[in-house]
Motif scaffolding. Structure first.
Motif, PDB file in Angstrom:
ATOM      1  N   ILE A 185       0.651  -1.216   0.004  1.00 43.36           N
ATOM      2  CA  ILE A 185      -0.059  -0.303   0.150  1.00 43.36           C
ATOM      3  C   ILE A 185       0.461   1.594   0.264  1.00 43.36           C
ATOM      4  CG2 ILE A 185      -1.398   1.209   1.649  1.00 43.36           C
ATOM      5  CD1 ILE A 185      -2.550  -1.479   2.439  1.00 43.36           C
ATOM      6  N   ALA A 186       1.822   1.118   1.131  1.00 46.02           N
ATOM      7  CA  ALA A 186       2.716   2.170   1.119  1.00 46.02           C
ATOM      8  C   ALA A 186       3.195   2.423  -0.056  1.00 46.02           C
ATOM      9  CB  ALA A 186       3.889   1.745   2.309  1.00 46.02           C
ATOM     10  N   TYR A 187       3.947   1.703  -0.985  1.00 39.59           N
ATOM     11  CA  TYR A 187       4.735   2.294  -2.354  1.00 39.59           C
ATOM     12  C   TYR A 187       3.587   2.167  -3.653  1.00 39.59           C
ATOM     13  CZ  TYR A 187       9.790   0.241  -0.798  1.00 39.59           C
ATOM     14  OH  TYR A 187      11.148   0.385  -0.144  1.00 39.59           O
ATOM     15  N   SER A 188       2.986   1.549  -2.921  1.00 42.14           N
ATOM     16  CA  SER A 188       1.629   1.988  -4.650  1.00 42.14           C
ATOM     17  C   SER A 188       1.244   3.565  -4.563  1.00 42.14           C
ATOM     18  CB  SER A 188       0.917   1.124  -4.379  1.00 42.14           C
ATOM     19  OG  SER A 188       0.353   0.337  -4.429  1.00 42.14           O
ATOM     20  N   ALA A 189       0.823   3.909  -3.294  1.00 48.51           N
ATOM     21  CA  ALA A 189       0.953   5.364  -2.626  1.00 48.51           C
ATOM     22  C   ALA A 189       1.844   6.696  -3.426  1.00 48.51           C
ATOM     23  CB  ALA A 189       1.226   5.750  -1.186  1.00 48.51           C
ATOM     24  N   TYR A 190       3.307   5.680  -2.824  1.00 44.16           N
ATOM     25  CA  TYR A 190       4.808   6.944  -3.554  1.00 44.16           C
ATOM     26  C   TYR A 190       4.274   6.923  -5.394  1.00 44.16           C
ATOM     27  CZ  TYR A 190       6.234   8.194   0.807  1.00 44.16           C
ATOM     28  OH  TYR A 190       5.961   8.746   1.733  1.00 44.16           O
ATOM     29  N   ALA A 191       4.067   5.578  -5.919  1.00 44.87           N
ATOM     30  CA  ALA A 191       4.205   5.170  -7.423  1.00 44.87           C
ATOM     31  C   ALA A 191       3.141   6.189  -7.918  1.00 44.87           C
ATOM     32  CB  ALA A 191       3.621   3.566  -8.060  1.00 44.87           C
ATOM     33  N   ILE A 192       1.981   6.337  -6.855  1.00 48.62           N
ATOM     34  CA  ILE A 192       1.466   7.357  -7.538  1.00 48.62           C
ATOM     35  C   ILE A 192       1.830   8.570  -7.714  1.00 48.62           C
ATOM     36  CG2 ILE A 192      -1.079   8.657  -7.541  1.00 48.62           C
ATOM     37  CD1 ILE A 192      -1.917   6.289  -6.111  1.00 48.62           C
ATOM     38  N   ILE A 193       2.761   9.387  -6.400  1.00 46.64           N
ATOM     39  CA  ILE A 193       3.362  10.337  -6.692  1.00 46.64           C
ATOM     40  C   ILE A 193       4.309  10.430  -7.204  1.00 46.64           C
ATOM     41  CG2 ILE A 193       4.717  12.080  -4.768  1.00 46.64           C
ATOM     42  CD1 ILE A 193       3.611  11.114  -2.402  1.00 46.64           C
ATOM     43  N   ALA A 194       5.210   9.134  -7.660  1.00 46.49           N
ATOM     44  CA  ALA A 194       6.058   9.429  -9.185  1.00 46.49           C
ATOM     45  C   ALA A 194       5.536   9.355 -10.447  1.00 46.49           C
ATOM     46  CB  ALA A 194       7.394   8.273  -8.390  1.00 46.49           C
ATOM     47  N   TRP A 195       4.919   9.281 -10.278  1.00 42.25           N
ATOM     48  CA  TRP A 195       4.212   9.087 -11.789  1.00 42.25           C
ATOM     49  C   TRP A 195       2.768  10.386 -11.823  1.00 42.25           C
ATOM     50  CZ3 TRP A 195      -1.608  10.742 -12.556  1.00 42.25           C
ATOM     51  CH2 TRP A 195      -1.984  10.180 -14.336  1.00 42.25           C
ATOM     52  N   GLN A 196       2.871  11.493 -11.047  1.00 47.69           N
ATOM     53  CA  GLN A 196       2.883  12.803 -10.652  1.00 47.69           C
ATOM     54  C   GLN A 196       3.723  13.659 -10.832  1.00 47.69           C
ATOM     55  OE1 GLN A 196       2.380  15.296  -8.759  1.00 47.69           O
ATOM     56  NE2 GLN A 196       1.120  16.408  -9.431  1.00 47.69           N
ATOM     57  N   GLN A 197       4.684  13.342 -10.304  1.00 46.21           N
ATOM     58  CA  GLN A 197       6.082  14.680 -10.743  1.00 46.21           C
ATOM     59  C   GLN A 197       6.746  14.007 -11.770  1.00 46.21           C
ATOM     60  OE1 GLN A 197       8.458  14.110  -6.865  1.00 46.21           O
ATOM     61  NE2 GLN A 197       6.557  14.969  -5.708  1.00 46.21           N
ATOM     62  N   GLN A 198       5.800  12.710 -12.453  1.00 47.54           N
ATOM     63  CA  GLN A 198       6.947  12.202 -13.916  1.00 47.54           C
ATOM     64  C   GLN A 198       8.703  11.983 -13.559  1.00 47.54           C
ATOM     65  OE1 GLN A 198       6.655  15.685 -16.766  1.00 47.54           O
ATOM     66  NE2 GLN A 198       4.467  14.719 -17.534  1.00 47.54           N
ATOM     67  N   GLN A 199       8.515  11.588 -12.417  1.00 48.61           N
ATOM     68  CA  GLN A 199       9.798  10.972 -11.730  1.00 48.61           C
ATOM     69  C   GLN A 199      10.136   9.486 -12.352  1.00 48.61           C
ATOM     70  OE1 GLN A 199      12.406  11.756  -8.723  1.00 48.61           O
ATOM     71  NE2 GLN A 199      10.914  13.678  -7.563  1.00 48.61           N
ATOM     72  N   GLU A 250       9.247  13.955   2.669  1.00 46.89           N
ATOM     73  CA  GLU A 250       9.528  13.234   3.059  1.00 46.89           C
ATOM     74  C   GLU A 250       8.074  13.083   4.704  1.00 46.89           C
ATOM     75  OE1 GLU A 250      12.901  15.667   1.096  1.00 46.89           O
ATOM     76  OE2 GLU A 250      10.556  16.274   2.430  1.00 46.89           O
ATOM     77  N   TRP A 251       7.523  14.080   4.681  1.00 47.72           N
ATOM     78  CA  TRP A 251       6.752  14.066   5.754  1.00 47.72           C
ATOM     79  C   TRP A 251       5.972  13.310   5.286  1.00 47.72           C
ATOM     80  CZ3 TRP A 251       1.833  15.248   4.577  1.00 47.72           C
ATOM     81  CH2 TRP A 251       1.275  15.833   3.128  1.00 47.72           C
ATOM     82  N   SER A 252       5.608  12.876   4.378  1.00 45.97           N
ATOM     83  CA  SER A 252       4.221  12.609   3.561  1.00 45.97           C
ATOM     84  C   SER A 252       5.081  10.885   4.496  1.00 45.97           C
ATOM     85  CB  SER A 252       4.019  11.760   1.843  1.00 45.97           C
ATOM     86  OG  SER A 252       4.947  11.478   1.505  1.00 45.97           O
ATOM     87  N   LEU A 253       5.554  10.037   4.425  1.00 47.81           N
ATOM     88  CA  LEU A 253       6.036   8.927   5.399  1.00 47.81           C
ATOM     89  C   LEU A 253       5.311   8.711   6.516  1.00 47.81           C
ATOM     90  CD1 LEU A 253       7.328   5.735   4.818  1.00 47.81           C
ATOM     91  CD2 LEU A 253       9.315   6.946   5.268  1.00 47.81           C
ATOM     92  N   LEU A 254       5.001  10.228   7.181  1.00 45.85           N
ATOM     93  CA  LEU A 254       4.052   9.699   8.392  1.00 45.85           C
ATOM     94  C   LEU A 254       2.462   9.531   8.690  1.00 45.85           C
ATOM     95  CD1 LEU A 254       5.596  13.441  10.464  1.00 45.85           C
ATOM     96  CD2 LEU A 254       6.309  10.585  10.662  1.00 45.85           C
ATOM     97  N   LEU A 255       2.131  10.119   7.006  1.00 46.65           N
ATOM     98  CA  LEU A 255       0.925   9.077   6.524  1.00 46.65           C
ATOM     99  C   LEU A 255       1.247   7.869   6.277  1.00 46.65           C
ATOM    100  CD1 LEU A 255      -1.554  12.380   6.578  1.00 46.65           C
ATOM    101  CD2 LEU A 255      -1.571  10.616   8.189  1.00 46.65           C
ATOM    102  N   ILE A 256       1.735   7.818   5.683  1.00 44.79           N
ATOM    103  CA  ILE A 256       1.590   7.128   3.999  1.00 44.79           C
ATOM    104  C   ILE A 256       1.938   5.436   5.160  1.00 44.79           C
ATOM    105  CG2 ILE A 256       2.661   5.777   1.770  1.00 44.79           C
ATOM    106  CD1 ILE A 256       2.911   8.493   1.033  1.00 44.79           C
ATOM    107  N   GLY A 257       2.869   6.062   6.254  1.00 41.68           N
ATOM    108  CA  GLY A 257       3.400   4.454   7.113  1.00 41.68           C
ATOM    109  C   GLY A 257       2.911   5.055   7.918  1.00 41.68           C
ATOM    110  N   LEU A 315      -5.533  10.084   2.233  1.00 42.45           N
ATOM    111  CA  LEU A 315      -5.668  10.767   3.160  1.00 42.45           C
ATOM    112  C   LEU A 315      -4.552  11.811   2.334  1.00 42.45           C
ATOM    113  CD1 LEU A 315      -6.891  10.611   6.076  1.00 42.45           C
ATOM    114  CD2 LEU A 315      -7.910  11.676   4.722  1.00 42.45           C
ATOM    115  N   CYS A 316      -2.817  10.829   2.365  1.00 42.59           N
ATOM    116  CA  CYS A 316      -2.080  11.376   2.253  1.00 42.59           C
ATOM    117  C   CYS A 316      -2.238  12.665   0.885  1.00 42.59           C
ATOM    118  CB  CYS A 316      -0.862  10.718   2.578  1.00 42.59           C
ATOM    119  SG  CYS A 316       0.465  11.693   2.265  1.00 42.59           S
ATOM    120  N   LEU A 317      -2.674  11.757   0.058  1.00 36.77           N
ATOM    121  CA  LEU A 317      -2.801  11.615  -1.302  1.00 36.77           C
ATOM    122  C   LEU A 317      -3.402  12.733  -1.900  1.00 36.77           C
ATOM    123  CD1 LEU A 317      -2.581   8.427  -3.422  1.00 36.77           C
ATOM    124  CD2 LEU A 317      -0.491   9.522  -3.537  1.00 36.77           C
ATOM    125  N   MET A 318      -3.937  13.088  -0.651  1.00 39.29           N
ATOM    126  CA  MET A 318      -5.098  14.161  -0.978  1.00 39.29           C
ATOM    127  C   MET A 318      -4.686  15.222  -1.143  1.00 39.29           C
ATOM    128  SD  MET A 318      -9.155  12.304  -0.189  1.00 39.29           S
ATOM    129  CE  MET A 318      -9.561  13.507   0.628  1.00 39.29           C
TER     130      MET A 318
END
Length: 321
Positions: A185-199, A250-257, A315-318
């Motif tokens: 779940i956590a890596y999926s959330a970051y995959a979405i953020i990475a896709w949005q940032q085009q990283q 960085e801060w997002s890991l407190l919610l995603i994790g 919630l973090c993704l929002m």
């Protein structure tokens, strides 16, 4: 990155794990090598004694191979991807040595806490050095407060983040399928953020991990045929921290994790309370054992923690997106 290209690391990680895991399980069973359940753990976990462990070796290798060949194929074998693979492998190696000593050398303690910490710090220093060489930002963004320029002190933060979350995921790994699900779940959330940032390099890494973890879950769901061991949990935690750093979230890991944070906090609260008052706050820590001791089934605990992880990640993704 088109969605069809995203399937490559996902399917590759899954396929490699699915093919290799039965071989590793068979080897451990043939050699009669397995995990020893802690004496202070729940009594009903004694049935798990002898279950093969170190499954993290398989899904980590699968993820590294998938990230590497897809990175080369798509022209995204960047320094960023290299840093992610480096920290994952170094922390995975520390976990491997710890597991190896416990299982093959029959020493229950494995590496000492000081040895593991030293290895984690050295790995973090090398990671930060590569980070600086790549001229990446040493600013730390804090929601609603703005950005703080840390300079060299950002290296101290990186060490704290990498060591803290690698150990947090390690503490969470105590029930069948718990970390496989929460980490996916956590890596999926970051995959979405990475896709949005085009990283794309970070996206490839996250998708490779997700595919490998899904493959691993087929063997790790209750009743587990194999555990991931420290080799898997330490690497997954370090990888998550590194991903949040490269995405400058960085801060997002407190919610995603969040689950990993709560598990770690429960141990800290338990130890502090017992040392100061001689009383325990929880029936057992980490907190997933507290719910088990309260009468929850293992599946109920796992599914509840998955759900909390999913909601907190959403919630973090929002906020981020």
């Amino acid at each position: 990155m088109h969605w069809t290209e995203m399937l490559l690391p996902l399917v590759s990680g899954f396929a490699l794990t699915i093919m290799a895991m039965p071989i590793v399980i068979g080897y451990f069973r043939t050699k009669q090598l397995g995990q020893t359940t802690r004496e202070e753990g729940p009594k009903w976990h004694e049935v798990k004694t002898g279950t093969p462990t170190m499954g993290g070796v398989v899904f980590l290798i699968a993820a590294v191979i998938s990230s590497s060949w897809v990175g080369v194929w798509q022209g995204n074998l960047t320094i960023g991807l290299g840093l992610l693979l480096f920290i994952t492998l170094v922390y995975g190696l520390l976990g491997f040595l710890d597991d190896f000593i416990k299982i093959f050398k029959k020493r229950n303690l494995g590496l000492t806490s000081k040895q593991k910490l030293l290895g984690q710090i050295i790995g973090g220093i090398v990671f930060f050095s590569g980070y600086l060489i790549n001229n990446l930002s040493t600013d730390l963004a804090i929601p609603f407060l703005g950005t703080i320029h840390l300079g060299w002190f950002y290296g101290v933060f990186i060490l704290f983040w990498l060591v803290g979350f690698s150990n947090a995921v390690n503490l969470t790994d105590g029930l069948d399928g718990l970390v496989a699900g929460t980490a996916s779940i956590a890596y999926s959330a970051y995959a979405i953020i990475a896709w949005q940032q085009q990283q794309t390099d970070v996206l490839i890494f996250c998708l490779s991990i997700i595919g490998s973890l899904i493959g691993f879950f087929f063997f790790n769901k209750k009743p587990a045929k194999i555990f991931m061991g420290d080799v898997g949990s330490l690497a997954l935690g370090g990888g998550l921290a590194a991903v949040s750093i490269l995405l400058k979230q960085e801060w997002s890991l407190l919610l995603i994790g969040l689950i990993f944070v709560v598990e770690t906090a429960s141990v800290m609260i338990q130890v502090t309370s017992f040392k100061l008052t001689g009383k325990r706050v929880f029936k057992m820590s980490p907190i997933h054992h507290h719910f088990e001791m309260s009468g929850w089934s293992e599946w109920r605990v796992v599914l509840t923690f998955w759900f909390i992880g999913l909601v907190s990640a959403a919630l973090c993704l929002m906020v981020v997106l």
